[in-house]
Design a protein around this motif. Structure first.
Motif, PDB file in Angstrom:
ATOM      1  N   LEU A   7       0.815  -1.210   0.000  1.00  9.20           N
ATOM      2  CA  LEU A   7       0.000   0.000   0.000  1.00  9.20           C
ATOM      3  C   LEU A   7       0.853   1.266   0.000  1.00  9.20           C
ATOM      4  CD1 LEU A   7      -2.665  -1.219   2.576  1.00  9.20           C
ATOM      5  CD2 LEU A   7      -2.781  -1.276   0.074  1.00  9.20           C
ATOM      6  N   ARG A   8       2.118   1.119  -0.342  1.00  6.36           N
ATOM      7  CA  ARG A   8       2.997   2.293  -0.393  1.00  6.36           C
ATOM      8  C   ARG A   8       2.502   3.255  -1.462  1.00  6.36           C
ATOM      9  NH1 ARG A   8       8.332  -1.159  -0.831  1.00  6.36           N
ATOM     10  NH2 ARG A   8       6.826  -2.255  -2.113  1.00  6.36           N
ATOM     11  N   GLY A   9       2.565   4.536  -1.149  1.00  7.05           N
ATOM     12  CA  GLY A   9       2.115   5.572  -2.074  1.00  7.05           C
ATOM     13  C   GLY A   9       0.672   5.998  -1.842  1.00  7.05           C
ATOM     14  N   LEU A  10      -0.078   5.241  -1.034  1.00 12.25           N
ATOM     15  CA  LEU A  10      -1.459   5.601  -0.724  1.00 12.25           C
ATOM     16  C   LEU A  10      -1.505   6.426   0.551  1.00 12.25           C
ATOM     17  CD1 LEU A  10      -3.280   2.228  -1.434  1.00 12.25           C
ATOM     18  CD2 LEU A  10      -3.024   4.190  -2.950  1.00 12.25           C
ATOM     19  N   LYS A  11      -2.417   7.369   0.587  1.00  6.46           N
ATOM     20  CA  LYS A  11      -2.558   8.252   1.746  1.00  6.46           C
ATOM     21  C   LYS A  11      -3.828   7.933   2.514  1.00  6.46           C
ATOM     22  CE  LYS A  11       1.195  10.383   0.861  1.00  6.46           C
ATOM     23  NZ  LYS A  11       2.341   9.892   1.592  1.00  6.46           N
ATOM     24  N   CYS A  12      -3.835   8.310   3.779  1.00  9.61           N
ATOM     25  CA  CYS A  12      -4.951   8.102   4.685  1.00  9.61           C
ATOM     26  C   CYS A  12      -6.244   8.617   4.044  1.00  9.61           C
ATOM     27  CB  CYS A  12      -4.675   8.858   5.983  1.00  9.61           C
ATOM     28  SG  CYS A  12      -5.906   8.615   7.261  1.00  9.61           S
ATOM     29  N   VAL A  34       1.523  -6.134   5.519  1.00  7.77           N
ATOM     30  CA  VAL A  34       1.099  -4.879   4.904  1.00  7.77           C
ATOM     31  C   VAL A  34       2.282  -3.921   4.871  1.00  7.77           C
ATOM     32  CG1 VAL A  34      -0.464  -2.909   5.080  1.00  7.77           C
ATOM     33  CG2 VAL A  34      -1.252  -5.184   5.758  1.00  7.77           C
ATOM     34  N   LEU A  35       2.572  -3.388   3.689  1.00  8.73           N
ATOM     35  CA  LEU A  35       3.612  -2.376   3.527  1.00  8.73           C
ATOM     36  C   LEU A  35       2.924  -1.036   3.307  1.00  8.73           C
ATOM     37  CD1 LEU A  35       5.902  -4.294   1.014  1.00  8.73           C
ATOM     38  CD2 LEU A  35       6.092  -4.209   3.500  1.00  8.73           C
ATOM     39  N   ALA A  36       3.259  -0.047   4.118  1.00 10.91           N
ATOM     40  CA  ALA A  36       2.641   1.276   4.009  1.00 10.91           C
ATOM     41  C   ALA A  36       3.676   2.343   4.336  1.00 10.91           C
ATOM     42  CB  ALA A  36       1.456   1.386   4.954  1.00 10.91           C
ATOM     43  N   ASP A  37       3.598   3.459   3.605  1.00 10.16           N
ATOM     44  CA  ASP A  37       4.522   4.557   3.890  1.00 10.16           C
ATOM     45  C   ASP A  37       3.801   5.830   4.325  1.00 10.16           C
ATOM     46  OD1 ASP A  37       3.495   5.234   1.420  1.00 10.16           O
ATOM     47  OD2 ASP A  37       5.421   5.268   0.379  1.00 10.16           O
ATOM     48  N   ASP A  38       2.496   5.767   4.489  1.00  2.00           N
ATOM     49  CA  ASP A  38       1.743   6.899   5.023  1.00  2.00           C
ATOM     50  C   ASP A  38       1.989   6.952   6.533  1.00  2.00           C
ATOM     51  OD1 ASP A  38      -0.043   8.953   5.540  1.00  2.00           O
ATOM     52  OD2 ASP A  38      -1.788   7.637   5.544  1.00  2.00           O
ATOM     53  N   PRO A  39       2.451   8.076   7.069  1.00  2.32           N
ATOM     54  CA  PRO A  39       2.745   8.153   8.507  1.00  2.32           C
ATOM     55  C   PRO A  39       1.550   7.789   9.396  1.00  2.32           C
ATOM     56  CG  PRO A  39       3.599  10.092   7.386  1.00  2.32           C
ATOM     57  CD  PRO A  39       2.800   9.324   6.377  1.00  2.32           C
ATOM     58  N   SER A  64      12.302  -0.737   2.128  1.00  2.00           N
ATOM     59  CA  SER A  64      12.040   0.161   1.006  1.00  2.00           C
ATOM     60  C   SER A  64      11.374   1.457   1.465  1.00  2.00           C
ATOM     61  CB  SER A  64      11.161  -0.554  -0.024  1.00  2.00           C
ATOM     62  OG  SER A  64       9.979  -0.992   0.585  1.00  2.00           O
ATOM     63  N   GLY A  65      11.370   1.725   2.745  1.00  2.00           N
ATOM     64  CA  GLY A  65      10.746   2.921   3.294  1.00  2.00           C
ATOM     65  C   GLY A  65       9.363   2.609   3.843  1.00  2.00           C
ATOM     66  N   GLY A  66       8.972   3.316   4.873  1.00  2.00           N
ATOM     67  CA  GLY A  66       7.677   3.064   5.486  1.00  2.00           C
ATOM     68  C   GLY A  66       7.753   1.991   6.552  1.00  2.00           C
ATOM     69  N   VAL A  67       6.635   1.298   6.747  1.00  2.00           N
ATOM     70  CA  VAL A  67       6.514   0.311   7.806  1.00  2.00           C
ATOM     71  C   VAL A  67       5.917  -0.972   7.238  1.00  2.00           C
ATOM     72  CG1 VAL A  67       5.471  -0.160  10.063  1.00  2.00           C
ATOM     73  CG2 VAL A  67       6.138   2.157   9.488  1.00  2.00           C
ATOM     74  N   ALA A  68       6.371  -2.105   7.761  1.00  2.00           N
ATOM     75  CA  ALA A  68       5.806  -3.408   7.405  1.00  2.00           C
ATOM     76  C   ALA A  68       5.086  -3.949   8.638  1.00  2.00           C
ATOM     77  CB  ALA A  68       6.896  -4.368   6.951  1.00  2.00           C
TER      78      ALA A  68
END
Length: 80
Positions: A7-12, A34-39, A64-68
């Protein structure tokens, strides 16, 4: 082995909504990574797990950045 949802690149609120929808489609006990980079995902996804009865097994910085997040689907998880 956990299924992966990138889900990287998606925003809240998209990361938490898509996580909830995918978990609802999985059988109880299934694992989802789940991979996400939205804080805000760092707040929203643990909250989703608590509210819907899923187990947040692990939270790690992603290479790759963000959180897993690794989540085990609970029995009472609701659909989105």
């Amino acid at each position: 082995m956990a299924e992966e949802l990138d889900l990287r690149g998606l925003k809240c609120p998209l990361p938490v909504l898509r996580t909830q929808k995918r978990l609802a489609a999985l059988p109880a006990g299934a694992m989802l990574r789940v991979l996400a980079d939205d804080p805000l995902a760092a707040i929203d996804i643990p909250h989703l797990c608590r509210e819907d009865g899923h187990a947040l097994v692990e939270t790690l910085p992603s290479t790759s950045g963000g959180v897993a997040f690794t989540i085990r689907r609970g029995i009472r998880g609701s659909a989105a």
